[in-house]
Design an enzyme around this catalytic site. Structure first.
Site, PDB file in Angstrom:
ATOM      1  N   ARG A 182      -1.143  -9.014  12.983  1.00 49.43           N
ATOM      2  CA  ARG A 182      -1.251  -8.267  12.025  1.00 49.43           C
ATOM      3  C   ARG A 182      -2.149  -8.884  11.054  1.00 49.43           C
ATOM      4  NH1 ARG A 182       3.849  -5.317  11.005  1.00 49.43           N
ATOM      5  NH2 ARG A 182       2.801  -4.359   9.384  1.00 49.43           N
ATOM      6  N   ARG A 240      10.779  -0.977  11.530  1.00 49.68           N
ATOM      7  CA  ARG A 240       9.271  -0.988  12.372  1.00 49.68           C
ATOM      8  C   ARG A 240       9.311  -1.912  13.431  1.00 49.68           C
ATOM      9  NH1 ARG A 240       4.183   0.035   8.670  1.00 49.68           N
ATOM     10  NH2 ARG A 240       3.118  -1.310  10.371  1.00 49.68           N
ATOM     11  N   ARG A 263     -10.590   0.349   8.226  1.00 48.79           N
ATOM     12  CA  ARG A 263      -9.673  -0.849   8.492  1.00 48.79           C
ATOM     13  C   ARG A 263     -10.987  -1.865   9.190  1.00 48.79           C
ATOM     14  NH1 ARG A 263      -3.981   0.079   8.662  1.00 48.79           N
ATOM     15  NH2 ARG A 263      -3.018  -1.709   9.380  1.00 48.79           N
ATOM     16  N   ARG A 273      11.547  -5.535   5.721  1.00 48.68           N
ATOM     17  CA  ARG A 273      11.379  -3.958   5.361  1.00 48.68           C
ATOM     18  C   ARG A 273      12.103  -3.071   6.148  1.00 48.68           C
ATOM     19  NH1 ARG A 273       5.335  -1.764   5.652  1.00 48.68           N
ATOM     20  NH2 ARG A 273       5.460  -2.568   7.651  1.00 48.68           N
ATOM     21  N   LYS A 297       0.871  -1.233  -0.022  1.00 47.94           N
ATOM     22  CA  LYS A 297      -0.029   0.009   0.019  1.00 47.94           C
ATOM     23  C   LYS A 297       0.914   1.390  -0.050  1.00 47.94           C
ATOM     24  CE  LYS A 297      -2.190  -1.410   3.863  1.00 47.94           C
ATOM     25  NZ  LYS A 297      -1.711  -2.525   3.986  1.00 47.94           N
TER      26      LYS A 297
HETATM   27  P1  AP5 Z   1       4.594  -1.514   2.023  1.00 50.52           P
HETATM   28  O1  AP5 Z   1       4.446  -0.691   0.853  1.00 50.52           O
HETATM   29  O2  AP5 Z   1       5.496  -0.853   3.039  1.00 50.52           O
HETATM   30  O3  AP5 Z   1       3.471  -2.427   2.604  1.00 50.52           O
HETATM   31  P2  AP5 Z   1       2.035  -1.808   3.141  1.00 50.52           P
HETATM   32  O4  AP5 Z   1       0.835  -2.496   2.557  1.00 50.52           O
HETATM   33  O5  AP5 Z   1       2.180  -0.305   3.262  1.00 50.52           O
HETATM   34  O6  AP5 Z   1       2.194  -2.510   4.822  1.00 50.52           O
HETATM   35  P3  AP5 Z   1       2.040  -1.874   6.105  1.00 50.52           P
HETATM   36  O7  AP5 Z   1       2.477  -2.763   7.070  1.00 50.52           O
HETATM   37  O8  AP5 Z   1       2.163  -0.558   6.003  1.00 50.52           O
HETATM   38  O9  AP5 Z   1       0.740  -2.123   6.303  1.00 50.52           O
HETATM   39  P4  AP5 Z   1      -0.215  -2.193   7.747  1.00 50.52           P
HETATM   40  O10 AP5 Z   1      -1.650  -2.151   7.458  1.00 50.52           O
HETATM   41  O11 AP5 Z   1       0.191  -3.379   8.504  1.00 50.52           O
HETATM   42  O12 AP5 Z   1       0.372  -0.918   8.715  1.00 50.52           O
HETATM   43  P5  AP5 Z   1       0.137   0.385   8.884  1.00 50.52           P
HETATM   44  O13 AP5 Z   1       1.176   1.241   8.940  1.00 50.52           O
HETATM   45  O14 AP5 Z   1      -1.102   0.851   8.010  1.00 50.52           O
HETATM   46  O15 AP5 Z   1       5.725  -2.881   1.594  1.00 50.52           O
HETATM   47  C1  AP5 Z   1       6.097  -3.789   2.520  1.00 50.52           C
HETATM   48  C2  AP5 Z   1       7.585  -4.428   2.155  1.00 50.52           C
HETATM   49  O16 AP5 Z   1       7.241  -5.018   0.731  1.00 50.52           O
HETATM   50  C3  AP5 Z   1       8.394  -3.091   1.877  1.00 50.52           C
HETATM   51  O17 AP5 Z   1       9.608  -3.482   2.455  1.00 50.52           O
HETATM   52  C4  AP5 Z   1       8.457  -2.992   0.395  1.00 50.52           C
HETATM   53  O18 AP5 Z   1       9.608  -2.334  -0.074  1.00 50.52           O
HETATM   54  C5  AP5 Z   1       8.182  -4.277  -0.123  1.00 50.52           C
HETATM   55  N1  AP5 Z   1       7.239  -4.434  -1.316  1.00 50.52           N
HETATM   56  C6  AP5 Z   1       6.197  -3.679  -1.755  1.00 50.52           C
HETATM   57  N2  AP5 Z   1       5.935  -3.984  -3.021  1.00 50.52           N
HETATM   58  C7  AP5 Z   1       6.742  -4.807  -3.420  1.00 50.52           C
HETATM   59  C8  AP5 Z   1       6.647  -6.000  -4.435  1.00 50.52           C
HETATM   60  N3  AP5 Z   1       5.823  -5.833  -5.557  1.00 50.52           N
HETATM   61  N4  AP5 Z   1       7.458  -7.000  -4.487  1.00 50.52           N
HETATM   62  C9  AP5 Z   1       8.387  -7.140  -3.590  1.00 50.52           C
HETATM   63  N5  AP5 Z   1       8.502  -6.552  -2.597  1.00 50.52           N
HETATM   64  C10 AP5 Z   1       7.730  -5.374  -2.176  1.00 50.52           C
HETATM   65  O19 AP5 Z   1      -0.568   0.160  10.429  1.00 50.52           O
HETATM   66  C11 AP5 Z   1       0.363   0.095  11.395  1.00 50.52           C
HETATM   67  C12 AP5 Z   1      -0.711   0.102  12.740  1.00 50.52           C
HETATM   68  O20 AP5 Z   1      -0.965   1.407  12.985  1.00 50.52           O
HETATM   69  C13 AP5 Z   1      -1.556  -1.102  12.641  1.00 50.52           C
HETATM   70  O21 AP5 Z   1      -1.245  -2.305  13.140  1.00 50.52           O
HETATM   71  C14 AP5 Z   1      -2.443  -0.548  13.891  1.00 50.52           C
HETATM   72  O22 AP5 Z   1      -2.247  -0.670  15.161  1.00 50.52           O
HETATM   73  C15 AP5 Z   1      -2.376   0.932  13.717  1.00 50.52           C
HETATM   74  N6  AP5 Z   1      -3.284   1.665  12.504  1.00 50.52           N
HETATM   75  C16 AP5 Z   1      -3.103   2.415  11.420  1.00 50.52           C
HETATM   76  N7  AP5 Z   1      -4.216   2.495  10.487  1.00 50.52           N
HETATM   77  C17 AP5 Z   1      -5.120   2.117  11.723  1.00 50.52           C
HETATM   78  C18 AP5 Z   1      -6.655   2.095  11.545  1.00 50.52           C
HETATM   79  N8  AP5 Z   1      -7.423   2.729  10.413  1.00 50.52           N
HETATM   80  N9  AP5 Z   1      -7.331   1.914  12.772  1.00 50.52           N
HETATM   81  C19 AP5 Z   1      -6.665   1.486  13.650  1.00 50.52           C
HETATM   82  N10 AP5 Z   1      -5.482   1.283  13.793  1.00 50.52           N
HETATM   83  C20 AP5 Z   1      -4.605   1.501  12.731  1.00 50.52           C
HETATM   84 MG    MG Z   2       2.185   1.052   5.045  1.00 56.83          MG
END
Ligand code: AP5
Ligand code: MG
Ligand code: ZN
Length: 227
Positions: free
Chosen positions: A174, A163, A91, A130, A16
């Site tokens: 997660r 992270r 979410r 990552r 994402k």
């Molecule tokens: P990346 O692009 O970073 O993936 P992502 O989908 O953004 O994954 P996240 O871990 O950020 O999602 P998440 O939903 O768990 O975390 P968030 O920060 O939103 O890519 C991942 C890796 O893969 C990278 O190393 C990249 O280089 C690699 N990659 C990408 N594309 C690739 C490809 N095509 N091929 C190979 N490698 C590739 O949330 C974190 C925490 O915050 C949650 O757990 C929760 O506690 C809280 N939170 C956030 N939003 C909310 C909400 N709305 N409500 C409640 N709590 C929330």
């Molecule tokens: Mg992300």
């Protein structure tokens, strides 16, 4: 190009954040990542950050009151005609309903929900390798997308870090939270006719080409645009 509301759905590690950076630049959408905003609040030690931290460390969702407020605030700051790209929000069904209400107040709506799909074992590999830029939050990967200079961001020179929730154990939780609370949103947006499933495997530019095809279809169907 008219105002557009796009959301990114998909499990942790689906790409994402990686794709959001390209989409927001090419399509002029404001990128709103609740995860990045929460991590920033934790780093600054704000009261919001203190409330969210233990949920994030456990891989659980932060409470709706904590998250919905920061999204509504960010949307209200942007001009009503400005398109937006939500990453990591909504979410849960209650967040999706809260979003609809917040958008309706300013005459906006979700026009497209991009649901990026990647097999679970690949997600674990992506997340445990990552690294993120401490200054601009751009994601890297030790194996699949390393920076040009070790531990430094290609874009801004910031230092890269890992992270604290990217350990295998927290990643598994997660993913379970995603299946339980977030995956049902696919049905919510499908029933409104705005869901586009995106194959998230392959290189990031291959995934982006698939996303572009979905985005360009929506753009082409807007009133006043040639079909
Ligand atoms: P990346 O692009 O970073 O993936 P992502 O989908 O953004 O994954 P996240 O871990 O950020 O999602 P998440 O939903 O768990 O975390 P968030 O920060 O939103 O890519 C991942 C890796 O893969 C990278 O190393 C990249 O280089 C690699 N990659 C990408 N594309 C690739 C490809 N095509 N091929 C190979 N490698 C590739 O949330 C974190 C925490 O915050 C949650 O757990 C929760 O506690 C809280 N939170 C956030 N939003 C909310 C909400 N709305 N409500 C409640 N709590 C929330
Ligand atoms: Mg992300
Ligand atoms: Zn950077």
């Amino acid at each position: 190009m008219g105002a557009r509301g796009v959301i990114l759905l998909g499990p942790p590690g689906a790409g994402k954040g990686t794709q959001a950076e390209r989409i927001s630049k090419d399509y002029g959408l404001v990128h709103i990542s609740t995860g990045d905003m929460l991590r920033d609040a934790v780093a600054r030690g704000t009261s919001l950050g203190r409330q969210a931290k233990r949920f994030m460390d456990a891989g659980e969702l932060a409470p709706d009151e904590v998250v919905a407020g920061i999204v509504a605030e960010r949307l209200a700051e942007s001009a009503p005609g400005q398109g937006f790209l939500l990453d990591g929000f909504p979410r849960s069904l209650s967040q999706a309903e809260a979003l609809d209400e917040a958008l309706a107040d300013s005459g906006r709506s979700v026009d497209l929900a991009l649901s990026i799909q990647v097999p679970e074992e690949e997600l674990v590999r992506r997340l445990t390798g990552r690294r993120l830029c401490a200054d601009c939050a751009r994601p890297y990967h030790v194996e699949f997308g390393p920076p040009q200079v070790a531990d430094r961001c290609d874009q801004c020179g910031g230092r890269l870090y890992q992270r604290s929730d990217d350990t295998e154990e927290t990643v598994r939780n997660r993913l379970a939270v995603y299946r339980d609370q977030t995956e049902p949103l696919n049905g919510y947006y499908r029933s409104r006719g705005v869901l586009a499933g995106i194959d998230g495997t392959g290189r990031p530019d291959e995934v982006y080409a698939r996303i572009r095809r979905s985005l360009d279809r929506v753009q082409g169907s807007e009133p006043g645009q040639p079909a």
